[in-house]
Design a protein around this motif. Sequence first.
Motif, PDB file in Angstrom:
ATOM      1  N   GLY A 159       9.682  73.769  92.850  1.00  0.00           N
ATOM      2  CA  GLY A 159       9.403  72.530  93.561  1.00  0.00           C
ATOM      3  C   GLY A 159       9.544  71.350  92.617  1.00  0.00           C
ATOM      4  O   GLY A 159       9.191  71.447  91.433  1.00  0.00           O
ATOM      5  N   TYR A 160      10.083  70.241  93.117  1.00  0.00           N
ATOM      6  CA  TYR A 160      10.350  69.065  92.285  1.00  0.00           C
ATOM      7  C   TYR A 160       9.758  67.805  92.904  1.00  0.00           C
ATOM      8  O   TYR A 160       9.708  67.666  94.139  1.00  0.00           O
ATOM      9  CB  TYR A 160      11.859  68.841  92.126  1.00  0.00           C
ATOM     10  N   PHE A 161       9.350  66.902  92.047  1.00  0.00           N
ATOM     11  CA  PHE A 161       8.986  65.553  92.468  1.00  0.00           C
ATOM     12  C   PHE A 161       9.833  64.570  91.666  1.00  0.00           C
ATOM     13  O   PHE A 161       9.844  64.614  90.433  1.00  0.00           O
ATOM     14  CB  PHE A 161       7.504  65.262  92.229  1.00  0.00           C
ATOM     15  N   GLU A 162      10.542  63.702  92.372  1.00  0.00           N
ATOM     16  CA  GLU A 162      11.383  62.692  91.721  1.00  0.00           C
ATOM     17  C   GLU A 162      10.665  61.346  91.734  1.00  0.00           C
ATOM     18  O   GLU A 162      10.084  60.947  92.748  1.00  0.00           O
ATOM     19  CB  GLU A 162      12.726  62.575  92.448  1.00  0.00           C
ATOM     20  N   THR A 163      10.724  60.642  90.613  1.00  0.00           N
ATOM     21  CA  THR A 163      10.130  59.317  90.516  1.00  0.00           C
ATOM     22  C   THR A 163      11.124  58.297  91.044  1.00  0.00           C
ATOM     23  O   THR A 163      12.220  58.154  90.494  1.00  0.00           O
ATOM     24  CB  THR A 163       9.773  58.980  89.062  1.00  0.00           C
ATOM     25  N   PRO A 164      10.793  57.571  92.116  1.00  0.00           N
ATOM     26  CA  PRO A 164      11.748  56.616  92.691  1.00  0.00           C
ATOM     27  C   PRO A 164      12.082  55.493  91.708  1.00  0.00           C
ATOM     28  O   PRO A 164      11.200  54.949  91.042  1.00  0.00           O
ATOM     29  CB  PRO A 164      11.007  56.062  93.915  1.00  0.00           C
ATOM     30  N   THR A 165      13.355  55.164  91.588  1.00  0.00           N
ATOM     31  CA  THR A 165      13.811  54.025  90.798  1.00  0.00           C
ATOM     32  C   THR A 165      14.905  53.310  91.572  1.00  0.00           C
ATOM     33  O   THR A 165      15.592  53.921  92.394  1.00  0.00           O
ATOM     34  CB  THR A 165      14.370  54.460  89.430  1.00  0.00           C
ATOM     35  N   ASP A 166      15.077  52.025  91.306  1.00  0.00           N
ATOM     36  CA  ASP A 166      16.133  51.270  91.968  1.00  0.00           C
ATOM     37  C   ASP A 166      17.393  51.274  91.100  1.00  0.00           C
ATOM     38  O   ASP A 166      17.963  50.237  90.784  1.00  0.00           O
ATOM     39  CB  ASP A 166      15.665  49.841  92.243  1.00  0.00           C
ATOM     40  N   SER A 167      17.798  52.484  90.675  1.00  0.00           N
ATOM     41  CA  SER A 167      18.993  52.641  89.851  1.00  0.00           C
ATOM     42  C   SER A 167      19.552  54.027  90.089  1.00  0.00           C
ATOM     43  O   SER A 167      18.994  54.826  90.855  1.00  0.00           O
ATOM     44  CB  SER A 167      18.673  52.447  88.365  1.00  0.00           C
ATOM     45  N   ASN A 168      20.639  54.362  89.400  1.00  0.00           N
ATOM     46  CA  ASN A 168      21.235  55.694  89.523  1.00  0.00           C
ATOM     47  C   ASN A 168      20.509  56.742  88.693  1.00  0.00           C
ATOM     48  O   ASN A 168      20.778  57.935  88.821  1.00  0.00           O
ATOM     49  CB  ASN A 168      22.704  55.653  89.094  1.00  0.00           C
ATOM     50  N   TRP A 169      19.598  56.329  87.810  1.00  0.00           N
ATOM     51  CA  TRP A 169      18.858  57.252  86.950  1.00  0.00           C
ATOM     52  C   TRP A 169      17.561  57.643  87.643  1.00  0.00           C
ATOM     53  O   TRP A 169      16.786  56.791  88.061  1.00  0.00           O
ATOM     54  CB  TRP A 169      18.564  56.618  85.603  1.00  0.00           C
ATOM     55  N   VAL A 170      17.316  58.968  87.755  1.00  0.00           N
ATOM     56  CA  VAL A 170      16.145  59.458  88.467  1.00  0.00           C
ATOM     57  C   VAL A 170      15.412  60.499  87.600  1.00  0.00           C
ATOM     58  O   VAL A 170      15.902  61.625  87.438  1.00  0.00           O
ATOM     59  CB  VAL A 170      16.523  60.097  89.812  1.00  0.00           C
ATOM     60  N   PRO A 171      14.258  60.166  87.037  1.00  0.00           N
ATOM     61  CA  PRO A 171      13.469  61.166  86.316  1.00  0.00           C
ATOM     62  C   PRO A 171      12.729  62.079  87.292  1.00  0.00           C
ATOM     63  O   PRO A 171      12.399  61.665  88.406  1.00  0.00           O
ATOM     64  CB  PRO A 171      12.485  60.319  85.492  1.00  0.00           C
ATOM     65  N   TYR A 172      12.463  63.310  86.878  1.00  0.00           N
ATOM     66  CA  TYR A 172      11.781  64.234  87.775  1.00  0.00           C
ATOM     67  C   TYR A 172      10.966  65.265  86.996  1.00  0.00           C
ATOM     68  O   TYR A 172      11.205  65.511  85.800  1.00  0.00           O
ATOM     69  CB  TYR A 172      12.778  64.944  88.695  1.00  0.00           C
ATOM     70  N   LEU A 173       9.999  65.848  87.694  1.00  0.00           N
ATOM     71  CA  LEU A 173       9.177  66.936  87.166  1.00  0.00           C
ATOM     72  C   LEU A 173       9.217  68.085  88.150  1.00  0.00           C
ATOM     73  O   LEU A 173       9.380  67.880  89.367  1.00  0.00           O
ATOM     74  CB  LEU A 173       7.729  66.477  86.962  1.00  0.00           C
ATOM     75  N   GLY A 174       9.076  69.312  87.633  1.00  0.00           N
ATOM     76  CA  GLY A 174       9.103  70.462  88.515  1.00  0.00           C
ATOM     77  C   GLY A 174       8.273  71.615  87.989  1.00  0.00           C
ATOM     78  O   GLY A 174       7.962  71.690  86.792  1.00  0.00           O
ATOM     79  N   VAL A 175       7.895  72.509  88.892  1.00  0.00           N
ATOM     80  CA  VAL A 175       7.216  73.755  88.540  1.00  0.00           C
ATOM     81  C   VAL A 175       7.859  74.872  89.335  1.00  0.00           C
ATOM     82  O   VAL A 175       8.444  74.643  90.409  1.00  0.00           O
ATOM     83  CB  VAL A 175       5.702  73.698  88.824  1.00  0.00           C
TER      84      VAL A 175
END
Length: 260
Positions: A159-175
């Motif tokens: 499962g992943y959670f993506e941190t919303p950004t107003d750009s093409n770069w998207v950081p995320y965390l998962g388990v």
Amino acid sequence: MKTIHLLALSTRGTIKESFGRSPIISICNFNVLPEKGIHMKTSTRLGLLALTVSTLAMAVPARAMDMDEKATHRSIYFKGAIGLTKLQGMEYDINAGEVRNQYQKELSYSGAIGYDFGNYAMEMEYAYRTNDLDGQTLLGSKLADTEGDTQSSAFMINGYFETPTDSNWVPYLGVGAGIARVNLNDHMTGNILLVDDNATVFAYQGIAGLEYNVSRKISAFAEYRYFATADVPVTTFTGTNHDVDYESHNFMTGIKYQFQ
């Protein structure tokens, strides 16, 4: 009085603000008194400059999706990755004492299919890792002519959670959690077979990464994964039963394709 028509970029936004849209071009009328005059050469240069900037702006890749689009976007996706795995040293006991294994860093591979819920995602993944022995020690003394490898084949639900950004770069965390088949293949020193055993055990992982949206459907990513399992029961050549730890650090890069 003469009227000269010049092409000019609208001042309503910068190129950055127009990112993902065609720049706005308008016709500007300049009323010129004959005695003041503007040379045709100057107006031509201004027009060419405006067209050049317009062309460059349109050449900038459009952003795949903005924050609002991403939050409501739904899609099945597939992704594949390749990376480098560092396997922590394993230990098991034989009658003469404790054997500690060191491993080489080796390539690992994974593939997954999942569903993107917007800023969240779920997936099913298969990952394969193998690491050759890089030496063994017995009671602190190095053993000669060591051979063998340790492999794992894992089926995971992530499962992943993506941190919303107003750009093409998207950081995320998962388990992730699942099962892994761990094989200790032909661990030998000289002509002595120390361990050749396998077991299927519970597996889990933590993930941190960064994704770049190349287009609406294609993205590239790089990530770190800590992958480990529950204790792996093995039997040594002396008949001793022992639980070994499987822990690894993985640095992966790959491509993700969304089907809509």
